[in-house]
Design a protein around this motif. Structure first.
Motif, PDB file in Angstrom:
ATOM      1  N   GLY A  66      16.753  -8.119  11.050  1.00 53.90           N
ATOM      2  CA  GLY A  66      15.538  -8.109  10.250  1.00 53.90           C
ATOM      3  C   GLY A  66      14.765  -6.817  10.401  1.00 53.90           C
ATOM      4  N   PHE A  67      13.454  -6.922  10.618  1.00 53.52           N
ATOM      5  CA  PHE A  67      12.610  -5.745  10.771  1.00 53.52           C
ATOM      6  C   PHE A  67      11.389  -6.100  11.608  1.00 53.52           C
ATOM      7  N   ASN A  68      10.676  -5.089  12.042  1.00 53.75           N
ATOM      8  CA  ASN A  68       9.448  -5.271  12.807  1.00 53.75           C
ATOM      9  C   ASN A  68       8.239  -4.952  11.941  1.00 53.75           C
ATOM     10  N   ALA A  69       7.114  -5.529  12.298  1.00 51.74           N
ATOM     11  CA  ALA A  69       5.848  -5.263  11.613  1.00 51.74           C
ATOM     12  C   ALA A  69       4.761  -5.067  12.655  1.00 51.74           C
ATOM     13  N   THR A  70       4.062  -3.950  12.575  1.00 49.75           N
ATOM     14  CA  THR A  70       2.976  -3.648  13.509  1.00 49.75           C
ATOM     15  C   THR A  70       1.644  -3.960  12.861  1.00 49.75           C
ATOM     16  N   LEU A  71       0.851  -4.802  13.502  1.00 47.37           N
ATOM     17  CA  LEU A  71      -0.463  -5.142  12.983  1.00 47.37           C
ATOM     18  C   LEU A  71      -1.416  -3.966  13.199  1.00 47.37           C
ATOM     19  N   LEU A  72      -1.988  -3.457  12.101  1.00 47.23           N
ATOM     20  CA  LEU A  72      -2.884  -2.305  12.183  1.00 47.23           C
ATOM     21  C   LEU A  72      -4.357  -2.712  12.216  1.00 47.23           C
ATOM     22  N   SER A  73      -4.745  -3.637  11.344  1.00 49.39           N
ATOM     23  CA  SER A  73      -6.153  -4.026  11.249  1.00 49.39           C
ATOM     24  C   SER A  73      -6.274  -5.193  10.286  1.00 49.39           C
ATOM     25  N   ARG A  74      -7.484  -5.683  10.168  1.00 43.30           N
ATOM     26  CA  ARG A  74      -7.789  -6.621   9.082  1.00 43.30           C
ATOM     27  C   ARG A  74      -8.025  -5.805   7.815  1.00 43.30           C
ATOM     28  N   TRP A  75      -8.100  -6.499   6.669  1.00 43.16           N
ATOM     29  CA  TRP A  75      -8.225  -5.790   5.393  1.00 43.16           C
ATOM     30  C   TRP A  75      -8.960  -6.675   4.398  1.00 43.16           C
ATOM     31  N   PRO A  76      -9.816  -6.127   3.515  1.00 46.44           N
ATOM     32  CA  PRO A  76     -10.118  -4.701   3.348  1.00 46.44           C
ATOM     33  C   PRO A  76     -11.107  -4.149   4.370  1.00 46.44           C
ATOM     34  N   ALA A  77     -11.863  -5.017   5.039  1.00 45.76           N
ATOM     35  CA  ALA A  77     -12.766  -4.545   6.087  1.00 45.76           C
ATOM     36  C   ALA A  77     -12.000  -4.525   7.410  1.00 45.76           C
ATOM     37  N   GLU A  78     -12.177  -3.467   8.181  1.00 42.75           N
ATOM     38  CA  GLU A  78     -11.412  -3.292   9.415  1.00 42.75           C
ATOM     39  C   GLU A  78     -11.640  -4.428  10.414  1.00 42.75           C
ATOM     40  N   ASP A  79     -12.847  -4.999  10.433  1.00 42.05           N
ATOM     41  CA  ASP A  79     -13.178  -5.978  11.465  1.00 42.05           C
ATOM     42  C   ASP A  79     -13.048  -7.427  11.009  1.00 42.05           C
ATOM     43  N   ASP A  80     -13.455  -7.710   9.773  1.00 50.46           N
ATOM     44  CA  ASP A  80     -13.509  -9.114   9.370  1.00 50.46           C
ATOM     45  C   ASP A  80     -12.932  -9.381   7.988  1.00 50.46           C
ATOM     46  N   LEU A 137       0.842  -1.186   0.000  1.00 45.83           N
ATOM     47  CA  LEU A 137       0.000   0.000   0.000  1.00 45.83           C
ATOM     48  C   LEU A 137       0.881   1.242   0.000  1.00 45.83           C
ATOM     49  N   LEU A 138       0.325   2.369   0.357  1.00 42.62           N
ATOM     50  CA  LEU A 138       1.104   3.602   0.409  1.00 42.62           C
ATOM     51  C   LEU A 138       2.065   3.583   1.593  1.00 42.62           C
ATOM     52  N   GLY A 139       3.175   4.290   1.442  1.00 39.30           N
ATOM     53  CA  GLY A 139       4.133   4.392   2.534  1.00 39.30           C
ATOM     54  C   GLY A 139       4.745   3.051   2.870  1.00 39.30           C
ATOM     55  N   ASN A 140       4.750   2.727   4.158  1.00 37.94           N
ATOM     56  CA  ASN A 140       5.377   1.475   4.595  1.00 37.94           C
ATOM     57  C   ASN A 140       4.354   0.401   4.928  1.00 37.94           C
ATOM     58  N   GLU A 141       3.115   0.564   4.454  1.00 40.54           N
ATOM     59  CA  GLU A 141       2.061  -0.393   4.792  1.00 40.54           C
ATOM     60  C   GLU A 141       1.919  -1.481   3.733  1.00 40.54           C
ATOM     61  N   VAL A 142       1.589  -2.679   4.201  1.00 37.22           N
ATOM     62  CA  VAL A 142       1.367  -3.811   3.311  1.00 37.22           C
ATOM     63  C   VAL A 142       0.115  -4.560   3.763  1.00 37.22           C
ATOM     64  N   VAL A 143      -0.390  -5.386   2.887  1.00 35.83           N
ATOM     65  CA  VAL A 143      -1.485  -6.297   3.203  1.00 35.83           C
ATOM     66  C   VAL A 143      -0.946  -7.713   3.048  1.00 35.83           C
ATOM     67  N   ALA A 144      -1.230  -8.572   4.007  1.00 42.39           N
ATOM     68  CA  ALA A 144      -0.620  -9.899   3.995  1.00 42.39           C
ATOM     69  C   ALA A 144      -1.576 -10.963   4.504  1.00 42.39           C
ATOM     70  N   HIS A 145      -1.332 -12.192   4.060  1.00 45.19           N
ATOM     71  CA  HIS A 145      -1.897 -13.372   4.708  1.00 45.19           C
ATOM     72  C   HIS A 145      -1.006 -13.677   5.910  1.00 45.19           C
TER      73      HIS A 145
END
Length: 368
Positions: free
Chosen positions: A126-140, A95-103
């Motif tokens: 290595g690196f760290n990854a902060t979980l922000l939300s589910r995707w594309p829907a925030e909840d499910d 996604l934009l910036g440093n964000e990604v979508v992943a399984h």
């Protein structure tokens, strides 16, 4: 005068696309040479066994060959939670910036805000990854949105290239997550097309893996024009269809683009009476998505099943696909259900190699 009724269109279910495949026909390695793979010519009434390097002789001057120029990225990355529990990310989209979508594959999923340590974490190289939300829907949503943090502010693509592994399909059983996989060098070269350009896929457009410089030169000599589209193949391409009623299947979404130069090439091909030859099902999905929507780029979840009204593609070059898969449905829609069943029976009897590293076939669109 008696008027005969038009037969009702056949209603297909998931079971119609099943078939029995001997496991030894699932290719675990590519052919020794790209163009030395086999090519099943399925255009005539009787199938013809060929070698892929014969392709140029099967096309005509004025035809347009359209490739998917997506590049497979090292999207599979291993790490652990703060508790020490192991996890695996398969990055589907940047996604934009440093964000990604992943399984995410993990025994117990962390909550939003949790930081996971990938490839050793910030203090382990290595690196760290902060979980922000589910995707594309925030909840499910089915996927997970992460913000990546590298030690030097690296982009997601840079982090994947440095720490990731090539995401080979699940049916390649030799797939390893070790850093010393003896097949890694071969896969890095051969699970990538020779014209791969745009990074973003987690699976290769496999029909294009058979092309090498010799085949491309022979096609140019025959005045077969070339053009490209981009569709970033997602992991959803391997997700099984679980509903017997095909109308209930939720198709995965993938990003595509048809460049202006390719739109111009398609128009030239139409004007001169040439044929559009799609290299792979991803190219078909891209071109037919554009034809239906009029949008040259965007997301598509097009689901092509028998009865689909093709508007662009005349010939299709494709590998052999998994039973009950959406790709079996696509090729059946393109060449005809009974025709595909016949060709697959022939391919199995003649010991063709199946799936991503396997052989290919050339199909002609059935005409109503």
């Amino acid at each position: 005068m008696t008027v005969s009724a038009t037969p009702a269109p056949r209603h297909f279910t998931l079971s119609d696309f099943d078939f029995s495949l001997p496991p030894e026909l699932i290719a675990q390695h590519p052919a020794a040479e790209r163009s030395a793979s086999r090519l099943l010519d399925g255009r005539a009434s009787a199938p013809v066994d060929r070698i892929f390097r014969e392709l140029s002789g099967l096309l005509q001057s004025g035809d347009l060959l359209v490739f998917n120029d997506t590049r497979v990225v090292k999207a599979r990355i291993f790490g652990e939670k703060a508790s020490g529990g192991k996890l695996e990310l398969l990055i589907e989209r940047v996604l934009l910036g440093n964000e990604v979508v992943a399984h995410m594959k993990v025994s117990k999923k962390p909550l939003p805000g949790a930081v996971v340590h990938m490839a050793g974490g910030l203090h382990g190289g290595g690196f760290n990854a902060t979980l922000l939300s589910r995707w594309p829907a925030e909840d499910d949503g089915p996927l997970f949105r992460f913000a990546l943090q590298g030690p030097a502010g690296e982009t997601p693509h840079e982090l994947m290239e440095r720490h990731g592994h090539l995401p080979l399909p699940p049916y390649i059983e030799r797939q390893q997550n070790a850093d010393h996989d003896p097949d890694a060098a071969e896969d890095a070269q051969r699970y990538q097309t020779v014209f791969a350009r745009a990074p973003g896929a987690v699976a290769a457009p496999t029909a294009a893996l058979h092309f090498d410089e010799g085949v491309l030169a022979a096609l140019a000599e025959r005045d077969v024009e070339r053009a490209s589209v981009t569709l970033h193949v997602g992991a959803g391409t391997f997700q099984p269809v679980k509903t017997e009623n095909l109308a209930e299947h939720q198709m995965h979404s993938e990003w595509y683009e048809v460049p202006q130069a390719t739109l111009a090439a398609l128009e030239r091909c139409r004007q001169r009476g040439g044929r559009v030859v799609a290299v792979g099902t991803t190219t078909v999905r891209t071109l037919e998505s554009w034809a239906r929507s009029g949008q040259a780029s965007g997301d598509t979840n097009i689901f092509i099943t028998p009865g689909f009204p093709f508007q662009v593609v005349d010939l299709l070059l494709t590998n052999f696909h998994l039973p009950k898969s959406t790709l079996m449905m696509l090729v059946s829609a393109f060449a005809g259900y009974d025709r595909i069943r016949e060709l697959y029976r022939h391919a199995i009897a003649q010991q063709y190699r199946f799936f991503s590293y396997g052989d290919s076939m050339l199909l002609e669109r059935q005409r109503s």
